[in-house]
Design a protein around this motif. Structure first.
Motif, short mmCIF file in Angstrom:
data_model
loop_
_atom_site.label_atom_id
_atom_site.label_comp_id
_atom_site.label_asym_id
_atom_site.label_seq_id
_atom_site.Cartn_x
_atom_site.Cartn_y
_atom_site.Cartn_z
N ASP A 106 -5.38 7.27 8.13
CA ASP A 106 -5.63 8.30 6.97
C ASP A 106 -3.20 8.88 7.59
N ASP A 107 -3.52 8.89 8.60
CA ASP A 107 -1.73 9.51 9.05
C ASP A 107 -1.42 8.52 9.59
N ASP A 110 4.45 5.22 8.98
CA ASP A 110 3.96 5.32 8.28
C ASP A 110 2.73 3.58 8.67
N LYS A 163 -5.25 0.58 -1.61
CA LYS A 163 -5.81 0.71 -2.52
C LYS A 163 -6.76 0.90 -3.38
N GLN A 210 -4.95 7.67 18.20
CA GLN A 210 -5.87 9.23 18.50
C GLN A 210 -6.24 10.34 19.31
N TYR A 247 -3.32 11.70 16.03
CA TYR A 247 -2.70 10.90 14.85
C TYR A 247 -4.87 10.81 14.03
N THR A 248 -4.68 10.81 12.80
CA THR A 248 -6.66 10.22 12.24
C THR A 248 -5.84 8.10 11.31
N SER A 264 -8.66 -0.21 9.77
CA SER A 264 -7.00 0.94 10.50
C SER A 264 -5.84 0.47 8.77
N LYS A 276 -5.66 1.51 4.86
CA LYS A 276 -5.96 2.16 3.59
C LYS A 276 -5.58 1.38 2.82
N SER A 314 -1.44 3.58 9.63
CA SER A 314 -1.81 2.38 9.71
C SER A 314 -1.18 1.10 9.88
N GLN A 347 0.77 -1.42 -0.33
CA GLN A 347 0.24 0.10 0.14
C GLN A 347 0.90 1.47 -0.17
#
Length: 329
Positions: free
Chosen positions: A262-263, A236, A329, A254, A258-259, A325, A327, A265, A173
């Motif tokens: 998005d920020d 990352d 692609k 959190q 951090y999100t 948790s 993302k 994984s 990813q």
């Protein structure tokens, strides 16, 4: 009048002759329900056989685990329930003994230990203690633990390959800086997961970064939060050796602003209520715990029936569960 045969019983019940033979000889490989049906039909048809079950008491099986392992109901509780269910099908009675640290230190076996037909040792405790159990010559199956010095059957997760698969997903990813969280001295499984993590980094040509490897840690929120506060630059993505650490990590990140994802994984080993309760739910690589318990019982029953065969280590390939948790692609 023609005498009834095994084939007559098989035809009447719609099962194979081999199943009838196993049931009448009380052999493993057929369920207790099938054994009862076969014996009942044999009596109805007048088939003469030696009833091996009427004079034998149910086999007694002892499950040994540390107090800590038994307290982990979200993980080991599922395995124990599966073991109970499978033993019940085999007309076996299960007793559970929670090992105290004093018993481990003193190498004290449970009361009436010699009365048991078989022993299941769940998770790690102490190899010297396990060696004493094995030395008793009572059939033993290890579950979620092994060591080169332990001569016994073992049911395991394929930890190294499972972690390799999980970390590979992150790298594919585009997440190239990946951290590791888990006490590799706590259990052989965690050390194997660390090796799988390093193997994935190596095969994708990524360098190791010791500043984002947390390899010695008490599994408490306070201990983890203190470790994370000392990391200058977050990776990352994080790989955690179990779901409890992943849940605590998610909470910390959190709260630090951090999100997820998005920020940063998150991916972990094991799928429990922690991975499902987390927001977002946590992507994981997980072993089928019900199958692990079933395989342990089947292996023990075979070992009780024949103690002369070589010991085997059976590794279950875990499944990858994609959640929120990471993302994709």
């Amino acid at each position: 009048m023609k005498k009834a045969s095994m084939q007559d019983i098989a035809d009447a019940l719609g099962i194979s002759k081999n199943s009838v033979s196993q049931a009448l000889r009380n052999k493993p490989g057929v369920s207790q329900n099938t054994k009862m049906m076969v014996m009942q039909k044999a009596d109805e048809l007048g088939y003469e056989y030696q009833n091996t079950t009427s004079t034998k008491q149910p086999k007694q099986v002892l499950l040994i685990a540390t107090e800590f392992a038994i307290s982990q109901t979200s993980f080991f509780g599922e395995i124990i329930k599966s073991i109970e269910d499978e033993l019940r099908k085999e007309n076996c009675q299960l007793n559970i003994h929670a090992l105290t640290q004093n018993e481990i230190d003193e190498l004290t076996l449970p009361q009436n230990f010699s009365d048991y037909n078989g022993v299941i040792i769940l998770s790690h405790s102490d190899n010297n203690y396990i060696k004493k159990v094995i030395a008793s010559k009572i059939p033993v199956v290890l579950v979620d633990h092994h060591d080169p010095s332990l001569q016994a059957d073992a049911i395991l997760s394929k930890n190294t390959d499972g972690t390799f698969q999980a970390v590979s997903l992150l790298i594919e990813q585009g997440l190239n800086r990946i951290g590791f969280i888990g006490d590799i001295d706590f259990s052989p499984s965690y050390l194997e997961r660390y090796r799988g993590y390093h193997r994935a980094l190596s095969e994708y040509g990524l360098s190791y970064d010791k500043t984002i490897e947390v390899t010695q840690i008490e599994e408490t929120q306070g201990a983890l939060f203190n470790k994370l506060k000392n990391i200058d630059t977050m990776p990352d993505a994080w790989f955690c050796v179990n779901s409890g650490l992943a849940f605590m990590l998610n909470s910390y990140l959190q709260s630090a602003g951090y999100t997820i994802p998005d920020d940063i994984s998150i991916i972990c080993y094991d799928d429990t209520e922690f991975t499902r309760m987390a927001v977002p739910p946590i992507t994981n690589i997980a072993t089928d715990l019900q199958f692990m318990g079933k395989l342990a019982v089947n292996t023990l029953i075979k070992r009780i029936a024949d103690s002369s065969t070589p010991f085997v280590h059976q590794q279950i390939i875990p499944n990858l569960n994609i959640r929120g948790s990471v993302k994709i692609k």
